[in-house]
Scaffold this active site. Structure first.
Site, PDB file in Angstrom:
ATOM      1  N   GLY A  44       6.137  -1.237  -6.893  1.00 43.47           N
ATOM      2  CA  GLY A  44       6.201  -0.455  -8.137  1.00 43.47           C
ATOM      3  C   GLY A  44       7.174   0.706  -8.033  1.00 43.47           C
ATOM      4  O   GLY A  44       7.918   1.008  -8.974  1.00 43.47           O
ATOM      5  N   CYS A  45       7.180   1.352  -6.880  1.00 39.85           N
ATOM      6  CA  CYS A  45       8.053   2.516  -6.680  1.00 39.85           C
ATOM      7  C   CYS A  45       9.518   2.092  -6.613  1.00 39.85           C
ATOM      8  O   CYS A  45      10.407   2.799  -7.090  1.00 39.85           O
ATOM      9  CB  CYS A  45       7.641   3.273  -5.423  1.00 39.85           C
ATOM     10  SG  CYS A  45       5.919   3.836  -5.504  1.00 39.85           S
ATOM     11  N   THR A  46       9.769   0.919  -6.042  1.00 44.39           N
ATOM     12  CA  THR A  46      11.128   0.384  -5.972  1.00 44.39           C
ATOM     13  C   THR A  46      11.613   0.043  -7.380  1.00 44.39           C
ATOM     14  O   THR A  46      12.741   0.377  -7.759  1.00 44.39           O
ATOM     15  CB  THR A  46      11.167  -0.865  -5.065  1.00 44.39           C
ATOM     16  OG1 THR A  46      10.740  -0.469  -3.748  1.00 44.39           O
ATOM     17  CG2 THR A  46      12.555  -1.468  -4.998  1.00 44.39           C
ATOM     18  N   GLY A  49      12.165   3.403  -9.390  1.00 49.23           N
ATOM     19  CA  GLY A  49      13.398   4.059  -8.940  1.00 49.23           C
ATOM     20  C   GLY A  49      14.633   3.310  -9.398  1.00 49.23           C
ATOM     21  O   GLY A  49      15.627   3.916  -9.810  1.00 49.23           O
TER      22      GLY A  49
END
Length: 158
Positions: A44-46, A49
């Site tokens: 999710g963070c990838t 970002g």
């Protein structure tokens, strides 16, 4: 103490990638998006970002700086930034001072176990340093488009 929309955001200085130090007051005159995410190199963070990376020119056009924040250290941030080609800085908040300022540390459940972690959240600060908008419990799909719309709208008013 945490910040509420309409209030000035207390000045802060934090270590970031690319050997930079970010001081909020030095960004006056520009809008600032600060997005908090749980951990480098996670799906999710990838994705989140990457969405900010892919829309950076649009944020630039709206006079808006993008900053990502997690509790990971600078070395992890540098690796994450390089691997994903992020074109904005990531702040290392190991002491959780920014996390506490924006009240994003929450009790979370993972595989039936409770732990304290970052609740995915985004904040838009106006050119005068006041909190203009906040998004909490963020779901990644479509989120960056919502933030960009708000940044454009705010920029058009200034």
């Amino acid at each position: 103490m945490s910040v509420s929309p309409g209030q000035p955001v207390p000045d802060f200085t934090a270590q970031a990638t690319n050997d930079t130090t970010v001081t909020l007051s030095e960004l006056r005159g520009r809008q600032v998006v600060i997005y908090f995410y749980p951990k480098d190199h996670t799906p999710g963070c990838t994705t989140e970002g990457g969405d900010f990376r892919d829309h950076k020119a649009d944020f630039d056009a709206a006079n808006t700086v993008i900053l990502g924040v997690s509790r990971d250290g600078l070395r992890a941030h540098e690796n994450f930034k390089a691997k994903q080609g992020f074109n904005f800085e990531l702040i290392a908040d190991k002491d959780e001072s920014l996390c506490r300022l924006f009240d994003v540390i929450k009790l979370k459940k993972l595989y039936g176990k409770e732990h304290l972690g970052i609740e995915r959240s985004t904040f838009l600060i106006d050119t005068e340093g006041r909190l203009a908008r906040e998004w909490r419990k963020v779901k990644v799909p479509g989120h960056v488009a919502d933030v960009l719309d708000a940044a454009r709208e705010l920029h058009a008013q200034s």
